[in-house]
Design an enzyme around this catalytic site. Sequence first.
Site: not given
Length: 420
Positions: A129, A206, A231-232, A380
């Site tokens: 990322f 991660d 937050y995911k 996605r």
Amino acid sequence: MSALPTNRTYAEQLDAGDPLGKFRDRFVRRDESLIYLDGNSLGPLPKATQSRMAEVVGAEWGAGLVRSWERWVGLPSEAGDLIGEHLTGAARGQVLVCDSTTVNLFKLINAALDAQPGRNVLVTDDDNFPTDRYVLQGIAAQRGCELRMIQTDLDQGPAEGALLAALGSDVAVVSLSHVAYRSGALADMERITGLVHECGALVLWDLCHSAGAVPVRLDDCGADLAVGCTYKYLNAGPGAPAFLYVRAGLQDRLRQPIWGWFGQRDQFAMGPDYDPVPGVERFATGTPQILGTVAVAEGTRLLAEAGIERLRDKGVALTSYLIHLADEWLEPSGFRLASPRADARRGSHVTLHHPDAWRISRALIAAGVVGDYRTPDRLRLGPVPIATRFVDVWDALDRLRQIAADRSYESLPTELSRVT
Ligand SMILES: Cc1ncc(COP(=O)(O)O)c(C=O)c1O
């Protein structure tokens, strides 16, 4: 081609047999017609979080004022322990909710470098990322270290051979994503951790795209360090604080670069010099973000009630069903799977390659299905295991095949004018 049915009735049958089906109603739904397949970007709002937040704001902040700090001060470790126990396989005292993933990466990579004098190479993969790569680049530039990049297949994640070639006695830390943000490729944490340890380096994982969707076994794998956002799949809301993990045996050997007062021993003595507390709390910096941490705890409790193993089963079932429909309906229109096909190698999202993915993603949103686009040419789709139904996947793919067939997306502008 698979023998599985492609009719909507089959999706309805899968929903009828879904042991997590009842959890969908535990989330706020303002628009019944919206199909949300972007839970790996921002998870939906749990009703329990909405009411708990109102209580904290009204009673604890509004009425309790500063007196509420007495109960708030322990929240970052309590929420961390909940994440450790229910989602990431970490015994108590090793996970702390604090700061952002980016800041936690900066703290832990620097601390790990300091703890290993004589080793000055950082390793990551060139499709990790962006924030992970940038933080490592920044640290390498500031400290005069080498950043060694593993070349990665965009659809399959980093290969073991490429990792092995990058390892050596000069490596201090290997920093990788457990689930790749673009393709959803799931790394073998146990095996890779073992390989990194064989060369005497530390490993940082991660967990942004795995925590809450894929069972993580940090302690069992012998992982050293980890970071992740909330937050995911933890559904804690935009900008909610992240978490970090530091293996118990390492904690007192590591000293982080941000010497804030919330990591200080005897904090309110207001002493002259920084002297960090023992344990994971030494990785705290300043005043914790209480409202966000409350949402992290509520989101984690809800996932714990569903059970991480059942969430994983549902994630696998939803994504393999999605792939099945994509194979049947979309391949003839130029789509190609850009995620690992094997269930055991995939997290909880599926990526489809199409040369016009950007315009198709816009057309899909206009048709009431929120997924997202990732460069250079990928759509996605991230079902939320705790809240997405099989009929949602069916309806989303049905709309996608219509958009692809009538080519309605071709009237949309092509330029990348997006913010997210
Ligand atoms: C793998 C990964 N790491 C880090 C981040 C973001 O970090 P931060 O919360 O600090 O913006 C994301 C965000 O999507 C991510 O997917």
